[in-house]
Design an enzyme around this catalytic site. Structure first.
Site, short mmCIF file in Angstrom:
data_model
loop_
_atom_site.label_atom_id
_atom_site.label_comp_id
_atom_site.label_asym_id
_atom_site.label_seq_id
_atom_site.Cartn_x
_atom_site.Cartn_y
_atom_site.Cartn_z
N ASP A 60 0.86 -1.19 0.00
CA ASP A 60 0.00 0.00 0.00
C ASP A 60 0.89 1.24 0.00
OD1 ASP A 60 -2.08 1.80 0.12
OD2 ASP A 60 -2.50 1.49 2.25
N ARG A 118 2.09 13.99 9.81
CA ARG A 118 0.73 13.81 9.33
C ARG A 118 0.34 12.42 9.83
NH1 ARG A 118 -1.71 9.57 6.09
NH2 ARG A 118 -3.51 10.46 5.02
N LEU A 144 -8.16 4.43 15.86
CA LEU A 144 -7.32 3.58 16.70
C LEU A 144 -8.13 2.63 17.58
CD1 LEU A 144 -4.36 5.84 17.90
CD2 LEU A 144 -4.63 4.56 15.78
N GLN A 170 -2.50 -5.16 6.18
CA GLN A 170 -2.39 -4.14 7.24
C GLN A 170 -3.14 -4.51 8.52
OE1 GLN A 170 -3.62 -1.41 4.22
NE2 GLN A 170 -1.81 -0.13 4.43
N ASP A 176 -1.90 9.19 9.87
CA ASP A 176 -2.77 8.37 9.04
C ASP A 176 -3.94 7.79 9.85
OD1 ASP A 176 -2.85 6.90 6.37
OD2 ASP A 176 -2.89 5.20 7.75
N GLU A 227 -5.52 12.87 9.78
CA GLU A 227 -6.50 12.40 8.82
C GLU A 227 -7.69 11.93 9.65
OE1 GLU A 227 -6.84 9.41 5.00
OE2 GLU A 227 -5.91 8.65 6.79
N HIS A 265 -1.84 0.61 12.10
CA HIS A 265 -1.55 -0.73 11.59
C HIS A 265 -0.10 -0.80 11.15
CE1 HIS A 265 -3.47 1.78 8.44
NE2 HIS A 265 -2.42 1.41 7.73
C1 GLC Z 1 -4.84 6.63 4.53
C2 GLC Z 1 -3.83 6.95 3.46
C3 GLC Z 1 -3.99 5.97 2.34
C4 GLC Z 1 -3.72 4.58 2.88
C5 GLC Z 1 -4.62 4.27 4.08
C6 GLC Z 1 -4.16 3.07 4.83
O1 GLC Z 1 -6.13 6.85 4.09
O2 GLC Z 1 -3.97 8.28 3.04
O3 GLC Z 1 -3.16 6.26 1.26
O4 GLC Z 1 -3.92 3.63 1.88
O5 GLC Z 1 -4.67 5.32 5.00
O6 GLC Z 1 -3.00 3.34 5.57
#
Ligand code: GLC
Ligand code: CA
Length: 519
Positions: free
Chosen positions: A60, A207, A214, A160, A209, A248, A103
């Site tokens: 990924d 940043r 969690l 993941q 993710d 995010e 993950h």
């Molecule tokens: C977030 C990332 C994305 C990734 C996903 C899993 O959304 O921006 O690119 O595939 O998380 O980690």
């Protein structure tokens, strides 16, 4: 107190695979980013977010980390990365790394240990079910892969597995643990340790993710996930007051309420951000069937769909809510918006509160391309192609043979490049530069200066807002529109045609203006 440099931060997102390859192996590298730092500075950006650059099997694109403290060889060495921090700092540019707390890769040593039959110190670091047959209690799970008689919960792709931060609502205590059980607590400490490791080497923050996911069974209020972040972010901010964290999450009240300095407005189908630029429907082949994005000339959308999702007063004192031109998960804005439509959209993004984020290549109008999937990209792959620098081999991205490139460069004869646009005062590149320069020269446009809706009527294509004492107005539609002014103003910036007639502003089709109170 948030990091002081966030007041006027303007970010540039770099997908390291595709920015600049300096050793001719066909993939971008740290040295390539170092080489292009002056370019980033020339945009007016003073901060970078770089997607994951750690050791990974790349199922990924690196969001499947195998070793958090080791850089992926293909980008260079840890020394190169540290040099990137140093060279960036010399130019006044901060660098955020990507932290993936939720993950790891299924090949991470922690996970392989936890998958063993014998109990060990990693057994509770991932979420393993009661046995190999009991299902995942509503969460996606993988079974049958390992000697341990259990299945494991995943966060995203099969590769993941979710790290265990515990459950809020526990349905089955035989395998779902509270958030303060030893495994979940060890994971929090592990994340703090990883953050310290990179902050000590000179990075300026992260940043984060999928920050909202969690704790499991933590629906709605996300109170337990917030508790975990208060702990992690609290510790990091106390030790590194100038470190910045952007989540995010897409819920500023929650994210900013538990220690993040910034939270992204994400592109989720039908939400406020989506309705600005990507509110379209595609057929099976990827052709656009209909598009009612606000910035599309022919749409009839008003701005209320965006504003419903932008309750500024709810979070304005907590931190920054950040808008993006796009990111590595969205289609590029050039997929559906033409040059003029994009300029209007970027004009809004670059004059709204919260640090704006420019996705590499958007500033020159790089195209979205339908490409076969690469490293788990699928439809996202077409937004991750090599940066287009000039007209030399591979558009200046790499000296490698074409078939060795990470992804193909845009083969179009008129593929936009930085070099061509540098020379053209009317180019998208210089347009973006101009707006960033304006943003950074006017206190009223800075990240935390106040925002207030001035005009946003249902059924109207007009949107006007105040930033401090400035009045910003946009008309993305076909008809000319008028706006009553609350005083005497003079324009400080215009795109398209608009004029002031007495107390009325007239905005022609596809225009944008910033007005300042007349002295
Ligand atoms: C977030 C990332 C994305 C990734 C996903 C899993 O959304 O921006 O690119 O595939 O998380 O980690
Ligand atoms: Ca390289």
């Amino acid at each position: 107190m948030a990091a002081s440099w966030l007041k006027d931060a303007v970010f540039y997102e770099i997908y390291p695979q595709s920015f600049r390859d300096t050793n001719g192996d066909g993939i971008g590298d740290f040295n390539g980013i170092i080489e292009k730092l002056p370019y980033i500075k020339s945009l007016g950006c003073n901060a970078v977010w770089m997607n994951p650059c750690y050791d990974s099997p790349f199922r990924d694109a690196g969001y499947d980390i195998r070793d958090h403290k080791k850089v992926a060889q293909r980008y260079g060495t840890e020394e190169d990365l540290v040099r990137l921090f140093e060279e960036a700092h010399k130019l006044g540019i901060r660098i955020l790394l990507d932290l993936v707390p939720g993950h790891t890769s299924e090949t991470h040593p922690w996970f392989l240990e936890s998958a063993r039959e014998e109990e060990n110190q990693f057994s509770d670091r991932y979420i393993w079910t009661a046995n190999a047959f009991c299902g995942g209690d509503g969460m996606p799970f993988i079974g049958g892969e390992h000697p341990r008689d259990a299945a494991y919960i995943i966060n995203f792709f099969k590769c993941q597995p979710a790290l265990n931060y515990g459950y809020r609502d526990i349905h089955d205590p035989s395998w779902q643990q509270p958030i303060d059980a030893p495994g979940p607590l060890a994971n929090r400490e592990a994340m703090k340790d990883i953050m310290r490791y990179w902050l000590d080497r000179g990075c300026d923050g992260f940043r984060v993710d999928m920050a909202d996911s969690l704790v499991k069974n933590d629906h709605g209020t996300k109170s337990a996930t917030m508790e975990v972040w208060k702990d992690i972010a609290g510790a990091i901010h106390a030790e590194y007051p100038e470190a910045a964290l952007v989540s995010e999450w897409n819920n500023p009240e929650q994210a900013l309420g538990c220690g993040f300095d910034m939270d992204f407005m994400l592109d989720w189908g039908g939400n406020g951000y989506n309705r600005l630029m990507r509110f379209y429907q595609l057929d099976k082949k990827g052709n656009i069937l209909s598009d009612n994005s606000y910035f599309k000339l022919e749409s009839d959308a008003d701005i209320t769909g965006f504003l419903r999702d932008y309750p500024y007063d709810a979070w304005k004192d907590l931190g920054q809510r950040c808008m993006i031109t796009g990111n590595h998960d969205t289609k590029r804005a050039s997929f559906n918006l033409n040059d003029r439509e994009r300029r209007l959209a970027y004009a809004m993004i670059l004059t709204m509160p919260g640090a704006p984020y420019i996705y590499y290549g958007d500033e020159i109008g790089m195209r979205y391309r339908w490409l076969p999937t690469k490293e788990g990209g699928y439809h996202r792959t077409g937004s991750r192609t090599p940066m287009q620098w000039d007209n030399s081999k591979n558009l200046g991205f790499s000296g490698a043979e074409e078939e060795k490139l990470y992804l193909p460069v845009d083969p179009a004869a008129d593929a936009p490049t930085v070099a061509a646009q540098e020379a053209d005062p009317d180019s998208m590149l210089n347009f973006v530069r101009g707006l960033i320069a304006l943003r950074r020269s006017r206190e009223d446009l800075s990240n935390c200066s106040p925002f207030a809706v001035y005009s946003a009527e249902a059924g109207s294509r007009l949107f006007a807002y105040k930033r401090g004492r400035l009045l910003v107005a946009v008309n993305p539609g076909r008809e000319a529109l008028t706006l009553e002014l609350d005083g005497a103003y003079a324009p400080v910036y215009t795109l398209g045609h608009s004029r002031i007639r007495g107390n009325t502003l007239v905005l022609d089709s596809q225009s944008f203006t910033i007005l300042s109170p007349a002295e």
